[in-house]
Design an enzyme around this catalytic site. Sequence first.
Site, short mmCIF file in Angstrom:
data_model
loop_
_atom_site.label_atom_id
_atom_site.label_comp_id
_atom_site.label_asym_id
_atom_site.label_seq_id
_atom_site.Cartn_x
_atom_site.Cartn_y
_atom_site.Cartn_z
N ILE A 17 9.54 -7.21 -6.12
CA ILE A 17 8.22 -7.37 -5.50
C ILE A 17 8.34 -6.97 -4.03
O ILE A 17 9.06 -7.62 -3.27
CB ILE A 17 7.71 -8.83 -5.61
CG1 ILE A 17 7.67 -9.26 -7.08
CG2 ILE A 17 6.35 -8.96 -4.94
CD1 ILE A 17 7.28 -10.72 -7.28
N ASP A 18 7.65 -5.91 -3.64
CA ASP A 18 7.62 -5.45 -2.26
C ASP A 18 6.39 -6.04 -1.58
O ASP A 18 5.27 -5.87 -2.07
CB ASP A 18 7.55 -3.93 -2.19
CG ASP A 18 8.85 -3.27 -2.62
OD1 ASP A 18 9.91 -3.92 -2.52
OD2 ASP A 18 8.82 -2.10 -3.05
N VAL A 19 6.62 -6.70 -0.44
CA VAL A 19 5.55 -7.46 0.21
C VAL A 19 5.39 -7.04 1.67
O VAL A 19 6.37 -6.83 2.37
CB VAL A 19 5.87 -8.97 0.15
CG1 VAL A 19 4.79 -9.78 0.83
CG2 VAL A 19 6.07 -9.43 -1.28
#
Length: 147
Positions: A22-24
């Site tokens: 998950i890239d945030v």
Amino acid sequence: TTPHLIREAANLFGNQSIVVSIDVKKVFLKGYRVFIENGKKNTGLHPVEFAITAQNLGAGEILLNSIDKDGTFTGYDLSLIQQVSQAVNIPVIALGGATTVTDFVAAKQAGASALAAGSMFVFQRPHKAVLISYPTRKELKQIVHGS
């Protein structure tokens, strides 16, 4: 973006084999949001919501990358780690921002089950020179065992 893939892979290979990355990024006035396509496209989803969905679909681990912190040497995003790790029952691997082994302790205390630290170990300098460094065995023992 392809939830059926997570479920099918978990059914085929087992949950323990499925790691969802998950890239945030933080978005002005909206807080954390999940991004795709190399951090270019905002999904509009909050990472906690996304992590819970991934877990429910069969993910066995979450690789949580703070795009804002990645490569900055300013420490992990502890608030992000805490929010996601408290929301799921699967391991969360924190990524993005590590400077020293003391950052490992802070991320672990925030709820990370494991840590990743790319730039801290391999940093490309100007003129394509590469510096590779690792914490000493003594430093790691102090962090892991507290002695």
